[in-house]
Design a protein around this motif. Structure first.
Motif, PDB file in Angstrom:
ATOM      1  N   UNK A   1       0.832  -1.191   0.000  1.00 29.31           N
ATOM      2  CA  UNK A   1       0.000   0.000   0.000  1.00 29.31           C
ATOM      3  C   UNK A   1       0.871   1.246   0.000  1.00 29.31           C
ATOM      4  N   UNK A   2       0.556   2.159  -0.907  1.00 23.73           N
ATOM      5  CA  UNK A   2       1.308   3.388  -1.072  1.00 23.73           C
ATOM      6  C   UNK A   2       0.413   4.599  -0.833  1.00 23.73           C
ATOM      7  N   UNK A   3       0.961   5.628  -0.257  1.00 24.08           N
ATOM      8  CA  UNK A   3       0.265   6.899  -0.239  1.00 24.08           C
ATOM      9  C   UNK A   3       0.924   7.837  -1.238  1.00 24.08           C
ATOM     10  N   UNK A   4       0.162   8.807  -1.701  1.00 30.72           N
ATOM     11  CA  UNK A   4       0.649   9.725  -2.715  1.00 30.72           C
ATOM     12  C   UNK A   4      -0.050  11.063  -2.575  1.00 30.72           C
ATOM     13  N   UNK A   5       0.553  12.086  -3.160  1.00 39.65           N
ATOM     14  CA  UNK A   5       0.039  13.440  -3.047  1.00 39.65           C
ATOM     15  C   UNK A   5      -0.150  14.073  -4.417  1.00 39.65           C
ATOM     16  N   UNK A   6      -1.264  14.777  -4.591  1.00 43.12           N
ATOM     17  CA  UNK A   6      -1.490  15.580  -5.780  1.00 43.12           C
ATOM     18  C   UNK A   6      -0.781  16.911  -5.580  1.00 43.12           C
ATOM     19  N   UNK A   7       0.088  17.314  -6.495  1.00 46.02           N
ATOM     20  CA  UNK A   7       0.916  18.501  -6.252  1.00 46.02           C
ATOM     21  C   UNK A   7       0.169  19.829  -6.288  1.00 46.02           C
ATOM     22  N   UNK A   8      -0.921  19.937  -7.050  1.00 44.09           N
ATOM     23  CA  UNK A   8      -1.629  21.208  -7.168  1.00 44.09           C
ATOM     24  C   UNK A   8      -2.424  21.496  -5.905  1.00 44.09           C
ATOM     25  N   UNK A   9      -2.169  22.637  -5.266  1.00 45.90           N
ATOM     26  CA  UNK A   9      -2.903  22.969  -4.039  1.00 45.90           C
ATOM     27  C   UNK A   9      -4.404  23.020  -4.260  1.00 45.90           C
ATOM     28  N   UNK A  10      -5.142  22.399  -3.373  1.00 43.09           N
ATOM     29  CA  UNK A  10      -6.598  22.399  -3.340  1.00 43.09           C
ATOM     30  C   UNK A  10      -7.260  21.667  -4.501  1.00 43.09           C
ATOM     31  N   UNK A  11      -6.503  21.030  -5.368  1.00 40.70           N
ATOM     32  CA  UNK A  11      -7.075  20.234  -6.446  1.00 40.70           C
ATOM     33  C   UNK A  11      -7.576  18.913  -5.887  1.00 40.70           C
ATOM     34  N   UNK A  12      -8.821  18.571  -6.219  1.00 44.96           N
ATOM     35  CA  UNK A  12      -9.389  17.328  -5.720  1.00 44.96           C
ATOM     36  C   UNK A  12      -8.814  16.127  -6.455  1.00 44.96           C
ATOM     37  N   UNK A  13      -8.599  16.275  -7.756  1.00 45.26           N
ATOM     38  CA  UNK A  13      -8.030  15.210  -8.566  1.00 45.26           C
ATOM     39  C   UNK A  13      -6.819  15.717  -9.318  1.00 45.26           C
ATOM     40  N   UNK A  14      -6.079  14.793  -9.895  1.00 49.32           N
ATOM     41  CA  UNK A  14      -4.902  15.134 -10.666  1.00 49.32           C
ATOM     42  C   UNK A  14      -3.891  14.008 -10.605  1.00 49.32           C
ATOM     43  N   UNK A  15      -2.775  14.230 -11.238  1.00 46.34           N
ATOM     44  CA  UNK A  15      -1.711  13.238 -11.216  1.00 46.34           C
ATOM     45  C   UNK A  15      -0.992  13.268  -9.877  1.00 46.34           C
ATOM     46  N   UNK A  16      -0.734  12.101  -9.354  1.00 42.35           N
ATOM     47  CA  UNK A  16      -0.019  11.999  -8.091  1.00 42.35           C
ATOM     48  C   UNK A  16       1.469  12.026  -8.374  1.00 42.35           C
ATOM     49  N   UNK A  17       2.145  13.009  -7.816  1.00 44.43           N
ATOM     50  CA  UNK A  17       3.545  13.233  -8.131  1.00 44.43           C
ATOM     51  C   UNK A  17       4.503  12.761  -7.049  1.00 44.43           C
ATOM     52  N   UNK A  18       4.039  12.656  -5.821  1.00 45.22           N
ATOM     53  CA  UNK A  18       4.877  12.231  -4.712  1.00 45.22           C
ATOM     54  C   UNK A  18       4.370  10.903  -4.174  1.00 45.22           C
ATOM     55  N   UNK A  19       5.284   9.975  -3.959  1.00 42.62           N
ATOM     56  CA  UNK A  19       4.936   8.634  -3.506  1.00 42.62           C
ATOM     57  C   UNK A  19       5.817   8.203  -2.352  1.00 42.62           C
ATOM     58  N   UNK A  20       5.241   7.422  -1.469  1.00 41.64           N
ATOM     59  CA  UNK A  20       6.021   6.802  -0.416  1.00 41.64           C
ATOM     60  C   UNK A  20       6.607   5.489  -0.890  1.00 41.64           C
ATOM     61  N   UNK A  21       7.288   4.804   0.009  1.00 40.51           N
ATOM     62  CA  UNK A  21       7.918   3.530  -0.321  1.00 40.51           C
ATOM     63  C   UNK A  21       6.986   2.343  -0.151  1.00 40.51           C
ATOM     64  N   UNK A  22       5.865   2.541   0.515  1.00 40.16           N
ATOM     65  CA  UNK A  22       4.875   1.499   0.654  1.00 40.16           C
ATOM     66  C   UNK A  22       4.991   0.722   1.952  1.00 40.16           C
ATOM     67  N   UNK A  23       3.873   0.122   2.343  1.00 39.06           N
ATOM     68  CA  UNK A  23       3.841  -0.764   3.500  1.00 39.06           C
ATOM     69  C   UNK A  23       3.083  -2.023   3.108  1.00 39.06           C
ATOM     70  N   UNK A  24       3.623  -3.167   3.488  1.00 39.81           N
ATOM     71  CA  UNK A  24       3.068  -4.449   3.072  1.00 39.81           C
ATOM     72  C   UNK A  24       1.892  -4.850   3.946  1.00 39.81           C
TER      73      UNK A  24
END
Length: 122
Positions: free
Chosen positions: A94-117
């Motif tokens: 499982x990975x978390x990620x962040x949409x770079x555009x402030x306050x945008x509800x959707x968009x491309x996720x540009x930042x990712x973690x390393x994940x947790x199993x």
């Protein structure tokens, strides 16, 4: 440039619950939509859930509706995924990620973690 770190995964039996956490760095965390994704062995990474900057807008993949709750604590720079009634099919990284555009509800996720199993045994 936002650093994300997932935690909370583990080996559980079917029907159990887990709460995954994603800790983020940076002062702009509170303005960004955050998402959870997962990748099962031999499969493509897929969307699980997302939450907007304030937490009032949430969305879930059909596969987890009714079994997962996404939330965030902006004071702690952390987003959570509470998972219940886990099934073997939920086994994935499982990975978390962040949409770079402030306050945008959707968009491309540009930042990712390393994940947790997360491993769910039958």
């Amino acid at each position: 440039q936002v650093q994300l770190a997932e935690s909370g995964g583990g080996l559980v039996q079917a029907g159990a619950s887990l709460r995954l956490s994603c800790a983020a760095s940076g002062r702009t965390f509170s303005s960004r939509t955050m998402g959870w994704f997962r990748q099962a062995p031999g499969k493509e990474r897929v969307f699980v859930s997302r939450i907007n900057w304030s937490g009032v807008s949430t969305y879930y993949a059909d596969s987890v509706k009714g079994r997962c709750t996404i939330s965030r604590d902006n004071a702690k720079n952390t987003v959570y995924l509470q998972m219940t009634s886990l099934k073997p099919e939920d086994t994935a990284v499982y990975y978390c990620a962040a949409v770079p555009t402030p306050y945008a509800i959707t968009g491309e996720y540009a930042s990712w973690g390393q994940g947790t199993q997360v491993t769910v045994s039958s």
